[in-house]
Design a protein around this motif. Structure first.
Motif, PDB file in Angstrom:
ATOM      1  N   THR A 190     -15.776  -1.232  -4.210  1.00  0.00           N
ATOM      2  CA  THR A 190     -15.473  -0.870  -2.528  1.00  0.00           C
ATOM      3  C   THR A 190     -17.253  -0.468  -2.461  1.00  0.00           C
ATOM      4  OG1 THR A 190     -13.637  -0.537  -3.686  1.00  0.00           O
ATOM      5  CG2 THR A 190     -14.366   0.293  -0.975  1.00  0.00           C
ATOM      6  N   VAL A 191     -17.581   0.354  -3.195  1.00  0.00           N
ATOM      7  CA  VAL A 191     -19.081   0.823  -2.424  1.00  0.00           C
ATOM      8  C   VAL A 191     -20.611  -0.285  -1.917  1.00  0.00           C
ATOM      9  CG1 VAL A 191     -21.359   1.789  -2.313  1.00  0.00           C
ATOM     10  CG2 VAL A 191     -19.587   2.747  -3.489  1.00  0.00           C
ATOM     11  N   PHE A 206      -4.991   0.290   5.411  1.00  0.00           N
ATOM     12  CA  PHE A 206      -5.403   1.959   4.699  1.00  0.00           C
ATOM     13  C   PHE A 206      -4.885   2.676   5.326  1.00  0.00           C
ATOM     14  CE2 PHE A 206      -9.752   4.044   4.792  1.00  0.00           C
ATOM     15  CZ  PHE A 206      -8.931   5.088   3.741  1.00  0.00           C
ATOM     16  N   ALA A 207      -4.693   3.043   6.123  1.00  0.00           N
ATOM     17  CA  ALA A 207      -3.858   4.105   7.029  1.00  0.00           C
ATOM     18  C   ALA A 207      -2.459   4.541   6.716  1.00  0.00           C
ATOM     19  CB  ALA A 207      -3.536   4.645   8.456  1.00  0.00           C
ATOM     20  N   GLY A 226     -10.736   0.295  -0.805  1.00  0.00           N
ATOM     21  CA  GLY A 226     -10.636  -0.973  -1.995  1.00  0.00           C
ATOM     22  C   GLY A 226      -9.092  -1.707  -2.286  1.00  0.00           C
ATOM     23  N   LEU A 227      -8.294  -0.993  -2.343  1.00  0.00           N
ATOM     24  CA  LEU A 227      -6.976  -1.635  -2.420  1.00  0.00           C
ATOM     25  C   LEU A 227      -6.607  -2.618  -0.820  1.00  0.00           C
ATOM     26  CD1 LEU A 227      -4.840   0.318  -4.152  1.00  0.00           C
ATOM     27  CD2 LEU A 227      -6.163  -1.240  -5.243  1.00  0.00           C
ATOM     28  N   ALA A 228      -7.066  -1.310   0.195  1.00  0.00           N
ATOM     29  CA  ALA A 228      -6.839  -2.701   1.361  1.00  0.00           C
ATOM     30  C   ALA A 228      -7.546  -3.560   1.816  1.00  0.00           C
ATOM     31  CB  ALA A 228      -6.952  -1.509   2.345  1.00  0.00           C
ATOM     32  N   ALA A 229      -8.763  -3.332   1.197  1.00  0.00           N
ATOM     33  CA  ALA A 229      -9.065  -4.661   1.778  1.00  0.00           C
ATOM     34  C   ALA A 229      -9.029  -5.598   0.470  1.00  0.00           C
ATOM     35  CB  ALA A 229     -11.132  -4.154   0.687  1.00  0.00           C
ATOM     36  N   LEU A 265       0.569  -0.901  -0.461  1.00  0.00           N
ATOM     37  CA  LEU A 265      -0.327   0.097  -0.212  1.00  0.00           C
ATOM     38  C   LEU A 265       0.913   1.798   0.191  1.00  0.00           C
ATOM     39  CD1 LEU A 265      -2.727  -1.322   2.338  1.00  0.00           C
ATOM     40  CD2 LEU A 265      -3.047  -0.141  -0.339  1.00  0.00           C
ATOM     41  N   THR A 266       1.875   0.986   0.320  1.00  0.00           N
ATOM     42  CA  THR A 266       3.042   2.265   0.647  1.00  0.00           C
ATOM     43  C   THR A 266       3.374   2.665  -0.858  1.00  0.00           C
ATOM     44  OG1 THR A 266       3.748   1.772   3.134  1.00  0.00           O
ATOM     45  CG2 THR A 266       4.962   2.680   1.483  1.00  0.00           C
TER      46      THR A 266
END
Length: 453
Positions: A146-147, A327-328, A315-318, A115-116
């Motif tokens: 994602t929704v 996600f942070a 969405g990517l974190a999920a 994610l970074t």
């Protein structure tokens, strides 16, 4: 053996470290890393069974009774549930606090590193339409799916927690307040008021259990200090009242230090670090509650991050392994570079770590507290209203370029995840593919020029 309290008919249990098997750091990493690399489920899926298989069945470093008590504790207290679970299991498995840190790092770092990188790359494109056309379309499809993931999470939380008209009223009222007053302190105050109102309305003053709620539970908990069998011979560090007190004191010191530094130095990194530290503190009801708080702290502050990057990052974190609280680090990296991402990531996890260490020794006194149970019910009802509003904002952003396509993909994704039990990566991949196929069809087969650009 010397004991604390008096003997009762209840079975003995202890969340303190016992004489079970002690893992080495290498063994701890070996059993924790696969959970981060291959365990990808939907957002509402519980990872507890996978954790139990590893720490109770395979390694036998944690007893089954300890595991069940830890699971009930992390569901009760504020914080990131799966991350707190990993910290507690790692601490007990290694018989020291460093074991909890090692387990959490092994569980979170792989997804956080990816994610970074993605956050850094995406920060180079302030306007997503500057990306490659297929990448841009895929991103719109990911946001649409994602929704559906968040909506499915909302539905499962509401089905589990909403049990009467008052809970419904609190959810509706909190959603209206979130729309009218999009400020983090309003969210916190509303959650606190929701918990207090629930206590006042639902608590039965004549309940005999309630009358002894605040009386210290007298259980036959072993006195660790005087029992040599309960002390690891190589390392006598224990999850004790001393560690609990130190953890809670450290939490307060860090909070005061951040407040002082933030007031003395005008720094965006200090400001966002304090914001994420507060978010990590008020996750009552689990990590899904962080979503509206993060939205209020970042998207509604134009200095931090835009809505497009926010929903893409979620969405990517999920879709990636590890806790989606990673996600942070995407948000921090996108807005303030890699250093800012690391600060946000550490800040949101530290409160959860200190809370689980601080409350583990006191769980026997908290687990049957009627007031706290009712307070949590009210807070979760309020948080569900906030999450419903976040679903709406996510849908609005996903429909920015194409209302009809994004809505259809969101609905199909909800079917995939709710009825067909697809996992998050599969749902997001299908969403991206459908959005691309839609526009390829318009260009090449119907010879239409889409107005998305």
């Amino acid at each position: 053996m010397q004991t604390l309290g008096v003997r009762t008919a209840q079975p003995k249990f202890s969340l303190l470290i016992d004489d079970s098997q002690t893992l080495s750091y290498r063994e701890l990493l070996k059993c924790t890393a696969p959970l981060a690399l291959i365990d990808v489920q939907t957002l509402s899926a519980s990872h507890y069974q996978q954790f139990k298989n590893v720490f109770v069945t395979q390694t036998r470093a944690v007893s089954e009774l300890q595991f069940e008590e830890i699971a009930s504790l992390v569901d009760f207290i504020p914080g990131a549930t799966t991350s707190q679970m990993m910290v507690a299991l790692g601490t007990i498995s290694k018989k020291n606090a460093l074991g909890g840190i090692v387990a959490l790092v092994a569980y979170t770092v792989p997804g956080a590193m990816i994610l970074t990188i993605l956050g850094y790359i995406y920060s180079k494109y302030p306007d997503p339409r500057d990306l490659n056309i297929l990448v841009f379309l895929a991103i719109q499809g990911i946001k649409s799916s994602t929704v559906a993931l968040i909506l499915q999470l909302l539905i499962s939380m509401a089905a589990k927690s909403i049990s009467n008209k008052m809970h419904i009223a609190l959810s509706v009222l909190s959603a209206a307040l979130f729309v009218a007053y999009q400020q983090p302190y309003v969210l916190i105050l509303t959650m606190m008021m929701g918990g207090i109102i629930t206590i006042m309305v639902e608590y039965d003053a004549e309940n005999t259990i309630g009358r002894r709620t605040f009386v210290k539970e007298q259980t036959a908990t072993p006195a660790i200090v005087n029992d040599p069998k309960l002390i690891n011979k190589k390392n006598s560090h224990k999850i004790s009242q001393l560690l609990g007190n130190k953890s809670l004191h450290l939490y307060s010191v860090i909070l005061l230090l951040l407040l002082y530094l933030n007031s003395k130095y005008q720094s965006l990194i200090l400001d966002i670090t304090l914001s994420f530290y507060n978010i990590g503190t008020f996750m009552i009801g689990g990590t899904p509650i962080t979503l509206p708080f993060m939205y209020a702290e970042t998207v509604l502050n134009p200095l931090y991050i835009n809505a497009d990057a926010f929903w893409l990052g979620f969405g990517l974190a999920a879709a990636l392994p590890g806790p989606y609280l990673n996600f942070a680090i995407f948000l921090g990296t996108h807005s303030m570079g890699i250093y800012g991402g690391i600060c946000c990531w550490v800040a949101i996890f530290v409160p959860s770590i200190l809370q689980i260490w601080g409350l583990l020794p006191n769980w026997s006194n908290l687990r049957k507290n009627v007031y706290l149970q009712k307070f949590k019910e009210g807070v979760i009802s309020v948080a569900i209203g906030f999450l419903a509003t976040a679903v709406y904002y996510g849908w609005v952003d996903a429909c920015r370029y194409d209302l009809s396509t994004a809505t259809v993909i969101s609905f199909l994704s909800l079917v995939y995840v709710s009825l067909l039990n697809f996992n998050s990566p599969a749902v997001l991949t299908l969403g991206a593919a459908l959005f691309i196929i839609r526009y390829l069809a318009l260009w090449y087969y119907r010879e239409l020029d889409p107005v998305i650009f």
